[in-house]
Design a protein around this motif. Sequence first.
Motif, PDB file in Angstrom:
ATOM      1  N   TRP B  16       0.823  -1.211   0.000  1.00  0.00           N
ATOM      2  CA  TRP B  16       0.000   0.000   0.000  1.00  0.00           C
ATOM      3  C   TRP B  16       0.856   1.260   0.000  1.00  0.00           C
ATOM      4  O   TRP B  16       0.325   2.366   0.072  1.00  0.00           O
ATOM      5  CB  TRP B  16      -0.949   0.009   1.199  1.00  0.00           C
ATOM      6  N   MET B  17       2.204   1.130  -0.038  1.00  0.00           N
ATOM      7  CA  MET B  17       3.067   2.302   0.022  1.00  0.00           C
ATOM      8  C   MET B  17       3.397   2.861  -1.362  1.00  0.00           C
ATOM      9  O   MET B  17       4.242   3.721  -1.505  1.00  0.00           O
ATOM     10  CB  MET B  17       4.375   1.960   0.762  1.00  0.00           C
ATOM     11  N   GLY B  18       2.725   2.393  -2.378  1.00  0.00           N
ATOM     12  CA  GLY B  18       2.949   2.941  -3.711  1.00  0.00           C
ATOM     13  C   GLY B  18       3.881   2.081  -4.548  1.00  0.00           C
ATOM     14  O   GLY B  18       4.578   1.210  -4.041  1.00  0.00           O
ATOM     15  N   GLY B  19       3.853   2.350  -5.853  1.00  0.00           N
ATOM     16  CA  GLY B  19       4.728   1.625  -6.760  1.00  0.00           C
ATOM     17  C   GLY B  19       4.120   0.374  -7.353  1.00  0.00           C
ATOM     18  O   GLY B  19       4.508  -0.053  -8.428  1.00  0.00           O
ATOM     19  N   VAL B  20       3.182  -0.216  -6.661  1.00  0.00           N
ATOM     20  CA  VAL B  20       2.469  -1.375  -7.210  1.00  0.00           C
ATOM     21  C   VAL B  20       0.975  -1.097  -7.117  1.00  0.00           C
ATOM     22  O   VAL B  20       0.553  -0.194  -6.401  1.00  0.00           O
ATOM     23  CB  VAL B  20       2.753  -2.676  -6.422  1.00  0.00           C
ATOM     24  N   SER B  21       0.165  -1.868  -7.835  1.00  0.00           N
ATOM     25  CA  SER B  21      -1.284  -1.700  -7.646  1.00  0.00           C
ATOM     26  C   SER B  21      -1.795  -2.891  -6.846  1.00  0.00           C
ATOM     27  O   SER B  21      -1.871  -4.003  -7.356  1.00  0.00           O
ATOM     28  CB  SER B  21      -2.004  -1.529  -8.978  1.00  0.00           C
ATOM     29  N   PRO B  22      -2.120  -2.638  -5.573  1.00  0.00           N
ATOM     30  CA  PRO B  22      -2.461  -3.738  -4.655  1.00  0.00           C
ATOM     31  C   PRO B  22      -3.673  -4.540  -5.107  1.00  0.00           C
ATOM     32  O   PRO B  22      -3.757  -5.732  -4.815  1.00  0.00           O
ATOM     33  CB  PRO B  22      -2.768  -3.013  -3.343  1.00  0.00           C
ATOM     34  N   MET B  23      -4.598  -3.901  -5.798  1.00  0.00           N
ATOM     35  CA  MET B  23      -5.796  -4.611  -6.244  1.00  0.00           C
ATOM     36  C   MET B  23      -5.523  -5.396  -7.520  1.00  0.00           C
ATOM     37  O   MET B  23      -6.372  -6.155  -7.977  1.00  0.00           O
ATOM     38  CB  MET B  23      -6.926  -3.618  -6.506  1.00  0.00           C
ATOM     39  N   ASN B  24      -4.368  -5.132  -8.138  1.00  0.00           N
ATOM     40  CA  ASN B  24      -3.977  -5.829  -9.355  1.00  0.00           C
ATOM     41  C   ASN B  24      -4.969  -5.638 -10.512  1.00  0.00           C
ATOM     42  O   ASN B  24      -5.130  -6.496 -11.364  1.00  0.00           O
ATOM     43  CB  ASN B  24      -3.771  -7.322  -9.078  1.00  0.00           C
ATOM     44  N   VAL B  25      -5.677  -4.504 -10.481  1.00  0.00           N
ATOM     45  CA  VAL B  25      -6.492  -4.129 -11.649  1.00  0.00           C
ATOM     46  C   VAL B  25      -6.137  -2.695 -12.008  1.00  0.00           C
ATOM     47  O   VAL B  25      -5.642  -1.951 -11.164  1.00  0.00           O
ATOM     48  CB  VAL B  25      -8.019  -4.217 -11.386  1.00  0.00           C
ATOM     49  N   SER B  26      -6.421  -2.312 -13.245  1.00  0.00           N
ATOM     50  CA  SER B  26      -6.083  -0.957 -13.670  1.00  0.00           C
ATOM     51  C   SER B  26      -7.022   0.041 -12.985  1.00  0.00           C
ATOM     52  O   SER B  26      -8.083  -0.318 -12.479  1.00  0.00           O
ATOM     53  CB  SER B  26      -6.219  -0.842 -15.177  1.00  0.00           C
ATOM     54  N   TYR B  27      -6.598   1.304 -12.998  1.00  0.00           N
ATOM     55  CA  TYR B  27      -7.391   2.380 -12.404  1.00  0.00           C
ATOM     56  C   TYR B  27      -8.805   2.398 -12.979  1.00  0.00           C
ATOM     57  O   TYR B  27      -9.789   2.447 -12.250  1.00  0.00           O
ATOM     58  CB  TYR B  27      -6.687   3.712 -12.669  1.00  0.00           C
ATOM     59  N   GLY B  28      -8.892   2.328 -14.306  1.00  0.00           N
ATOM     60  CA  GLY B  28     -10.197   2.416 -14.958  1.00  0.00           C
ATOM     61  C   GLY B  28     -11.139   1.295 -14.538  1.00  0.00           C
ATOM     62  O   GLY B  28     -12.311   1.526 -14.259  1.00  0.00           O
ATOM     63  N   LYS B  29     -10.612   0.077 -14.463  1.00  0.00           N
ATOM     64  CA  LYS B  29     -11.474  -1.044 -14.082  1.00  0.00           C
ATOM     65  C   LYS B  29     -11.911  -0.932 -12.623  1.00  0.00           C
ATOM     66  O   LYS B  29     -13.056  -1.222 -12.285  1.00  0.00           O
ATOM     67  CB  LYS B  29     -10.733  -2.364 -14.310  1.00  0.00           C
ATOM     68  N   LEU B  30     -10.977  -0.483 -11.765  1.00  0.00           N
ATOM     69  CA  LEU B  30     -11.318  -0.326 -10.351  1.00  0.00           C
ATOM     70  C   LEU B  30     -12.430   0.709 -10.179  1.00  0.00           C
ATOM     71  O   LEU B  30     -13.405   0.485  -9.450  1.00  0.00           O
ATOM     72  CB  LEU B  30     -10.072   0.099  -9.565  1.00  0.00           C
ATOM     73  N   MET B  31     -12.296   1.828 -10.906  1.00  0.00           N
ATOM     74  CA  MET B  31     -13.313   2.878 -10.779  1.00  0.00           C
ATOM     75  C   MET B  31     -14.646   2.410 -11.356  1.00  0.00           C
ATOM     76  O   MET B  31     -15.704   2.755 -10.837  1.00  0.00           O
ATOM     77  CB  MET B  31     -12.849   4.159 -11.485  1.00  0.00           C
ATOM     78  N   MET B  32     -14.612   1.601 -12.421  1.00  0.00           N
ATOM     79  CA  MET B  32     -15.852   1.038 -12.951  1.00  0.00           C
ATOM     80  C   MET B  32     -16.503   0.154 -11.888  1.00  0.00           C
ATOM     81  O   MET B  32     -17.712   0.222 -11.664  1.00  0.00           O
ATOM     82  CB  MET B  32     -15.571   0.240 -14.228  1.00  0.00           C
TER      83      MET B  32
END
Lengths: 111, 249
Positions: B16-32
Amino acid sequence: MDSHIEEQSSTIQVLPPNKEKIKRLWTIAAYLGIITCIEFLIAFLWPDGALKIALFVGLTIVKAFYIVAEFMHLGHEVKVMIWSILLPLIFVVWLILALLIQGDAIFLLKY
Amino acid sequence: MSAPTAAVGEESKNIWMGGVSPMNVSYGKLMMWFFLLSDAFTFSALLVAYGTIRFTYMAYEGTGDAFAFSQEYWPIPEKVFEAAPFLHGVNLPLVFVGIMTFILIMSSVTMVLAVEAGQRMDKKAVEKWMLWTLLGGIAFLSCQAWEWTHFIVGTDNGSTLPNGTTLFGASLVVNQYGPPAFADFFFFITGFHGFHVFSGVMFNFLIFYWAVVGKFERVGHYEMVEKVGLYWHFVDLVWVFVFTFFYLV
């Protein structure tokens, strides 16, 4: 411009269809269809009552599970992602409980 | 998206400290997903409100055969939705809604096949499956247009009130099937869902168009198909619940 696009698309590598995955998707579609047919039969053949409604709700949740887990791919995401979407829905459970009790209370006031 | 962080060192072990995406999905998919979560609350509110209001009315007590429409009690859905196009006067309870359900499930399958095709950069297959998805969406909307028309126009004989007036069909104020709230919820719930289907068809068309003009090949991936796919499956998901709680229960 056109030649530029042509050049790029010629480098794109198209992979062959993932037969296993596609078969799996059609199987799930078949499940959804069959469950809908069962719901249909229950609607006409099962005697009315609480059990009938429980069956409908149960089968609906099974269908919802397949759509969300497989079609929407949520079942294959990381755990924290799955829970981020599922846990907030607890509020809906409360909403159902609170408002149905409320509806019952209004009924008693009316009649 | 997650690979090139190995050299960052000890701190990066906390995802959670940055550099990786913890949810392992792209920003767009997460926001959808989060948008769909909020939309799920909206539809839940509508369906739960339906349940609440239904609980405040008398239920029909008696045999199914003897059922008649009345303003006194909530109607049995299968007695209201028993017509199908081209089969005037034939009693087909829930058959047409069943067909609509199948259409939407099928278009959900074709959508997920378009997503699969997009993941392996198969432009032709994406176009083919998006076209089928579009067809399913348009077919569903056409069915809904027919169903709304039938609901609004009403049955041949309407239903006669104790004071002698005969009601035909439904409006937001009064309807022949039961208490006014019954038709109100029909219009609002299936209408809100239908509007989602309509928007979905618009998005699907955009995706189809972008696939045809080669936009995704230029971008280098078909992720937009997945994002709109999520929305389209959600529309199908909502219909599964509407089918149960409005038509079956």
